[in-house]
Scaffold this active site. Structure first.
Site, PDB file in Angstrom:
ATOM      1  N   GLU A 168     -44.521  29.484  20.840  1.00  0.00           N
ATOM      2  CA  GLU A 168     -45.433  30.619  20.669  1.00  0.00           C
ATOM      3  C   GLU A 168     -46.838  30.233  20.187  1.00  0.00           C
ATOM      4  OE1 GLU A 168     -43.495  33.604  18.262  1.00  0.00           O
ATOM      5  OE2 GLU A 168     -41.955  33.955  19.763  1.00  0.00           O
ATOM      6  N   GLU A 349     -35.665  32.979  23.056  1.00  0.00           N
ATOM      7  CA  GLU A 349     -35.361  33.813  21.894  1.00  0.00           C
ATOM      8  C   GLU A 349     -35.225  35.247  22.335  1.00  0.00           C
ATOM      9  OE1 GLU A 349     -38.084  33.643  18.540  1.00  0.00           O
ATOM     10  OE2 GLU A 349     -38.177  31.449  18.664  1.00  0.00           O
TER      11      GLU A 349
HETATM   12  C1  FCB Z   1     -40.548  34.648  16.802  1.00  0.00           C
HETATM   13  C2  FCB Z   1     -40.422  33.289  16.154  1.00  0.00           C
HETATM   14  C3  FCB Z   1     -39.133  33.081  15.415  1.00  0.00           C
HETATM   15  C4  FCB Z   1     -38.671  34.324  14.695  1.00  0.00           C
HETATM   16  C5  FCB Z   1     -38.702  35.513  15.610  1.00  0.00           C
HETATM   17  C6  FCB Z   1     -38.197  36.797  14.978  1.00  0.00           C
HETATM   18  O1  FCB Z   1     -41.893  34.983  16.905  1.00  0.00           O
HETATM   19  O2  FCB Z   1     -40.543  32.297  17.113  1.00  0.00           O
HETATM   20  O3  FCB Z   1     -39.304  31.985  14.564  1.00  0.00           O
HETATM   21  O4  FCB Z   1     -39.401  34.515  13.551  1.00  0.00           O
HETATM   22  O5  FCB Z   1     -39.982  35.715  16.108  1.00  0.00           O
END
Ligand code: FCB
Length: 440
Positions: A168, A349
């Site tokens: 990110e 994620e």
């Molecule tokens: C993302 C991050 C991760 C976590 C999630 C909820 O932005 O990569 O580390 O904090 O959000």
């Protein structure tokens, strides 16, 4: 009818994800240097519950137990990140053997349990020593990052399934350097755009160097992406949504895929646009083996008062983020349409925070189970329509340090009692295990 594991290809990657700073603890042990997050946590008011990463989930000391937890879920992959200051305390020069040993034990422990390791090099915990020389705002950090990537490759690269450069970069640039709510807490928009360029540059240079070094892992980057919906059909909302789409999505993907930054974003930036050297974009355009996407919700953009899902009466998580699974299908299909040469995608994620409580040794997190089911279904819907998705990773294995929110937000499918550090699989962990066994 909900989708089952059998509806996905047999070699589809099913994983859980974590990151170093959020779970490891052992912040000052075995030769680890401080990271920018260690420092940021010391600033009064920076972290909602005034906590830090000194102990976190104590994963550093509970590695074997956590590896067993991972294996018991029946996943075939695990996404984790490497703490740069643990393996190279000053971000350059000397390596810390004890730190490298830890990641070697992690990788070998996964392989021994039949789980493929997916490592991330930068999940935000930059060595503080590099920050003292301006961190990502300094072009030199990109060269340091390449050396770090090569050091990791030489030690564990041969055993990795996947290797991600950055997690990110938008967050590092914008929340860390423009809004100042994440480490290193800077508030300077010009700097933030320079940082985003240096992150991309270091990504491209690291990919080239890793390939020259003979890396066998799939190489990629992880972006946080969401569809940008205008709050209304007003020209102002539509224009703002388009610009924010440019800043979040096209800035990164146009650079990686077409070797150029989007014209509308550059124009809007004017003299805040980053300094770019002549060969930079060619390096950034180095082909990826995979694109990682972190998806939590859509964004609704308003030129007036900020749009608030909860105020609209929509279902939200404990972060206030709207539950919007169809946005994941929409996003995947849009990428397929606008970037047809895209490599396969991993959802690196996806998950949700809810206010979980342990009662009689159980955590009944039905909302999280539903959230995961709906999003896995959304991935399947996109694949049915042609999206090339090769894996799905739940955020997160454990409740952990949720950055500026500290320990107040629980994203884990396994509950962590921070007083005792006891792990309790929630219903969502039991559901994921059954799903992966083809039973749910
Ligand atoms: C993302 C991050 C991760 C976590 C999630 C909820 O932005 O990569 O580390 O904090 O959000």
């Amino acid at each position: 009818m909900t989708v089952s594991r059998h509806d996905f290809p047999p070699d589809f990657l099913w994983a859980v994800a974590t990151s170093s700073f959020q779970i490891e603890g052992a912040a000052q042990l075995d030769g680890k240097g401080p990271s920018i997050w260690d420092r940021f946590c010391e600033q009064p008011g920076a972290i909602a519950d005034a906590s830090n990463g000194v102990v976190a989930c104590d994963h550093y000391h509970r590695l074997e137990q956590d590896l067993d937890l991972i294996a018991e879920l029946g996943v075939n992959a695990y996404r984790f990140s490497i703490s740069w200051p643990r393996v190279q305390p000053s971000g350059q020069g000397a390596w810390n053997d004890k730190g490298l040993d830890f990641y070697e034990r992690l990788v070998d422990g996964l392989l021994a349990r039949g789980v493929m390791p997916h490592a991330t090099l930068n999940h935000w915990d930059l060595p503080q020593a590099l920050q003292e020389e301006d961190g990502w705002a300094n072009r030199d950090t990109a060269y340091r990052f390449v050396d770090y990537a090569l050091g990791i490759q030489r030690r564990i690269g041969d055993r990795l399934k996947g290797l991600t450069t950055h997690n990110e970069p938008w967050i590092v640039a914008m929340l860390g350097h423009h809004h100042g709510v994440f480490a290193p807490g800077q508030k300077n928009e010009t700097l933030a755009w320079q940082v985003s360029h240096h992150l991309l540059l270091s990504h491209g240079m690291a990919l080239r160097a890793l390939r020259r070094e003979g890396a066998t892992a799939e190489l990629g980057i992880v972006l946080n992406l969401s569809p940008m919906h205008p709050a209304t059909e007003s020209p102002a909302d539509i224009a703002k949504a388009r610009l924010e789409d440019g800043q979040l999505l096209r800035w990164y993907l146009d650079a990686i895929h077409h070797g150029r930054y989007p014209e509308d974003v550059l124009q809007a930036l004017g003299d805040k646009a980053p300094l770019i050297e002549s060969e930079d974009l060619a390096a950034i355009q180095t082909p990826l083996d995979f694109l990682g996407i972190n998806y939590y919700s859509r964004s609704v953009v308003s030129s007036g008062e900020p749009w608030d899902a909860k105020a609209q009466g929509l279902a939200v998580t404990d972060m206030g983020w709207e539950v919007y699974p169809q946005g994941l299908t929409e996003l995947l299909l849009r990428l397929q349409r606008d970037y047809p040469t895209l490599p396969p995608v991993y959802i690196t994620e996806n998950g949700a925070a809810f206010r979980d409580e342990v009662t009689h040794g159980r955590v009944h997190d039905a909302e999280r189970v539903r959230y995961l089911q709906q999003h896995i279904q959304a991935v399947h819907d996109a694949m049915q329509q042609g999206a090339r998705v090769h894996g799905y990773m739940v955020w997160s294995l454990l409740d952990n340090f949720e950055w500026a929110f500290g320990y107040s937000k629980r994203f884990g499918i396994v509950h962590v009692d921070y007083a005792t550090l006891k792990r309790t699989p929630k219903d969502s962990a039991l559901w994921y295990r059954d799903f992966l066994a083809g039973k749910a």
